[in-house]
Design a protein around this motif. Structure first.
Motif, mmCIF file in Angstrom:
data_model
loop_
_atom_site.group_PDB
_atom_site.id
_atom_site.type_symbol
_atom_site.label_atom_id
_atom_site.label_comp_id
_atom_site.label_asym_id
_atom_site.label_seq_id
_atom_site.Cartn_x
_atom_site.Cartn_y
_atom_site.Cartn_z
ATOM 1 N N THR A 120 0.849 -1.189 0.000
ATOM 2 C CA THR A 120 0.000 0.000 0.000
ATOM 3 C C THR A 120 0.885 1.238 0.000
ATOM 4 O O THR A 120 1.978 1.228 0.572
ATOM 5 C CB THR A 120 -0.945 0.044 1.218
ATOM 6 N N LEU A 121 0.398 2.284 -0.640
ATOM 7 C CA LEU A 121 1.155 3.524 -0.761
ATOM 8 C C LEU A 121 0.176 4.692 -0.802
ATOM 9 O O LEU A 121 -0.721 4.703 -1.641
ATOM 10 C CB LEU A 121 2.007 3.490 -2.028
ATOM 11 N N SER A 122 0.350 5.628 0.098
ATOM 12 C CA SER A 122 -0.474 6.837 0.110
ATOM 13 C C SER A 122 0.417 8.043 -0.121
ATOM 14 O O SER A 122 1.463 8.169 0.522
ATOM 15 C CB SER A 122 -1.206 6.979 1.449
ATOM 16 N N GLU A 143 -8.457 -0.464 -11.766
ATOM 17 C CA GLU A 143 -9.417 0.308 -10.989
ATOM 18 C C GLU A 143 -10.510 -0.624 -10.479
ATOM 19 O O GLU A 143 -10.750 -1.698 -11.058
ATOM 20 C CB GLU A 143 -9.991 1.430 -11.842
ATOM 21 N N LEU A 144 -11.179 -0.206 -9.445
ATOM 22 C CA LEU A 144 -12.184 -1.043 -8.800
ATOM 23 C C LEU A 144 -13.269 -1.454 -9.797
ATOM 24 O O LEU A 144 -13.833 -0.612 -10.501
ATOM 25 C CB LEU A 144 -12.804 -0.279 -7.634
ATOM 26 N N GLY A 145 -13.495 -2.749 -9.872
ATOM 27 C CA GLY A 145 -14.545 -3.253 -10.743
ATOM 28 C C GLY A 145 -14.163 -3.367 -12.209
ATOM 29 O O GLY A 145 -15.019 -3.662 -13.048
ATOM 30 N N LYS A 146 -12.887 -3.155 -12.523
ATOM 31 C CA LYS A 146 -12.447 -3.210 -13.915
ATOM 32 C C LYS A 146 -11.316 -4.210 -14.106
ATOM 33 O O LYS A 146 -10.700 -4.669 -13.143
ATOM 34 C CB LYS A 146 -12.004 -1.825 -14.382
ATOM 35 N N SER A 194 -5.342 6.881 -8.292
ATOM 36 C CA SER A 194 -5.646 5.916 -7.233
ATOM 37 C C SER A 194 -6.186 4.625 -7.851
ATOM 38 O O SER A 194 -7.172 4.643 -8.600
ATOM 39 C CB SER A 194 -6.673 6.501 -6.258
ATOM 40 N N ALA A 195 -5.520 3.522 -7.555
ATOM 41 C CA ALA A 195 -5.868 2.214 -8.138
ATOM 42 C C ALA A 195 -4.895 1.186 -7.579
ATOM 43 O O ALA A 195 -3.998 1.514 -6.803
ATOM 44 C CB ALA A 195 -5.769 2.251 -9.656
ATOM 45 N N VAL A 196 -5.072 -0.071 -8.002
ATOM 46 C CA VAL A 196 -4.090 -1.108 -7.698
ATOM 47 C C VAL A 196 -3.180 -1.259 -8.919
ATOM 48 O O VAL A 196 -3.670 -1.358 -10.052
ATOM 49 C CB VAL A 196 -4.759 -2.457 -7.372
ATOM 50 N N TYR A 197 -1.891 -1.259 -8.680
ATOM 51 C CA TYR A 197 -0.908 -1.399 -9.749
ATOM 52 C C TYR A 197 -0.202 -2.749 -9.621
ATOM 53 O O TYR A 197 0.209 -3.154 -8.536
ATOM 54 C CB TYR A 197 0.119 -0.264 -9.679
ATOM 55 N N PHE A 198 -0.092 -3.439 -10.755
ATOM 56 C CA PHE A 198 0.585 -4.739 -10.806
ATOM 57 C C PHE A 198 1.769 -4.660 -11.753
ATOM 58 O O PHE A 198 1.648 -4.156 -12.871
ATOM 59 C CB PHE A 198 -0.361 -5.826 -11.314
ATOM 60 N N SER A 245 2.373 -8.997 -6.513
ATOM 61 C CA SER A 245 1.229 -9.096 -5.608
ATOM 62 C C SER A 245 0.351 -7.854 -5.612
ATOM 63 O O SER A 245 -0.739 -7.867 -5.038
ATOM 64 C CB SER A 245 1.707 -9.386 -4.184
ATOM 65 N N GLY A 246 0.792 -6.774 -6.238
ATOM 66 C CA GLY A 246 -0.022 -5.577 -6.363
ATOM 67 C C GLY A 246 0.278 -4.515 -5.314
ATOM 68 O O GLY A 246 0.705 -4.828 -4.192
ATOM 69 N N THR A 247 0.057 -3.257 -5.689
ATOM 70 C CA THR A 247 0.227 -2.110 -4.793
ATOM 71 C C THR A 247 -1.022 -1.246 -4.864
ATOM 72 O O THR A 247 -1.399 -0.799 -5.949
ATOM 73 C CB THR A 247 1.441 -1.266 -5.189
ATOM 74 N N GLN A 248 -1.662 -1.044 -3.720
ATOM 75 C CA GLN A 248 -2.816 -0.158 -3.662
ATOM 76 C C GLN A 248 -2.301 1.263 -3.477
ATOM 77 O O GLN A 248 -1.794 1.614 -2.412
ATOM 78 C CB GLN A 248 -3.729 -0.548 -2.503
#
Lengths: 112, 116
Positions: free
Chosen positions: A10-12, A39-42, A85-89, A104-107
């Motif tokens: 996670t990264l903010s 992105e969420l739902g995509k 803002s999204a999850v990056y792989f 594993s992905g980064t939010q």
């Protein structure tokens, strides 16, 4: 087989700041390294990729760097915006295997 | 790139039943793949859908559980058979559209499956 590790999970960041996501891979034969944004739902969207004969690639606010010796590659996003803002792989593939192995992905959250 | 659609976009199913997911591409593509994305997790390759021959499955996935068809260069189906709650996931198809091999894959929107 190939193993891809991705950090951080996670990264903010504040809007306008830069974000960096790092990946390491295990198979020295890997030669193609794409990055996807989900992105969420995509479904995952290809945002940039790099091949082993190149050390860096840029596309507007996005850049990817590759260090073959150290077997790691990074995604750099400058001037972040809330829509980033999204999850990056990250992923890696070898010519012989012809399949992508994903990290594993980064939010990423960009705070306004 | 390629425009990829999947049907259904989401479904809720009872355990023990089967669901067939369709993947349609707007142009002929060389390679098509099926992935599973469990809740909050990364993507795991299920199989490569080969046109005119049996799919190539990855370790941990078997044809009896995930039969795949690819009747032509623009269409493929994945069936999730005898479902259990552990099959609740997003199922994604991807394509490598380029005639010259690039290993670049583009993903469809996914099918969100919930098994009760």
């Amino acid at each position: 087989g190939e193993n891809v590790e991705q950090h951080p999970s996670t990264l903010s960041v504040q809007e306008g700041d830069s974000a960096v996501i790092k990946c390491t891979y295990s198979d020295s034969a890997s030669n193609y390294f794409p990055w996807y944004k989900q992105e969420l739902g995509k479904g995952p969207q290809l945002i940039i990729d790099i091949r082993s004969n190149v050390g860096e690639k840029k596309d507007q606010r996005i850049a990817v760097t590759l260090n073959k010796t150290a077997k790691h590659f990074s995604l750099h996003i400058t001037e972040t915006q809330p829509e980033d803002s999204a999850v990056y792989f990250c992923a890696a593939s070898t010519y012989s295997a012809r399949q992508l192995t994903f990290g594993s992905g980064t939010q990423l959250t960009v705070l306004p | 790139s390629a425009v990829i659609s999947q049907k259904p976009s989401r479904d809720i199913c009872q355990r023990g039943t089967s669901l067939t997911i369709q993947c349609q591409v707007d142009s002929q593509v060389t390679m098509m793949f099926w992935y599973r994305q469990q809740p909050g997790q990364s993507l795991t390759l299920i199989a490569t859908a080969n046109q005119g021959s049996e799919a190539t499955y990855e370790s941990g996935f078997v044809i009896d559980k995930f039969p795949i068809s690819r009747p032509n260069l623009t269409f493929s189906t994945l069936t999730v058979s005898n479902m259990s709650p552990e099959d609740s996931s997003i199922y994604l198809c991807s394509v490598e559209p380029d005639r010259a091999r690039t290993d670049t894959q583009y993903f469809g929107p996914g099918t969100r499956l919930t098994v009760l």
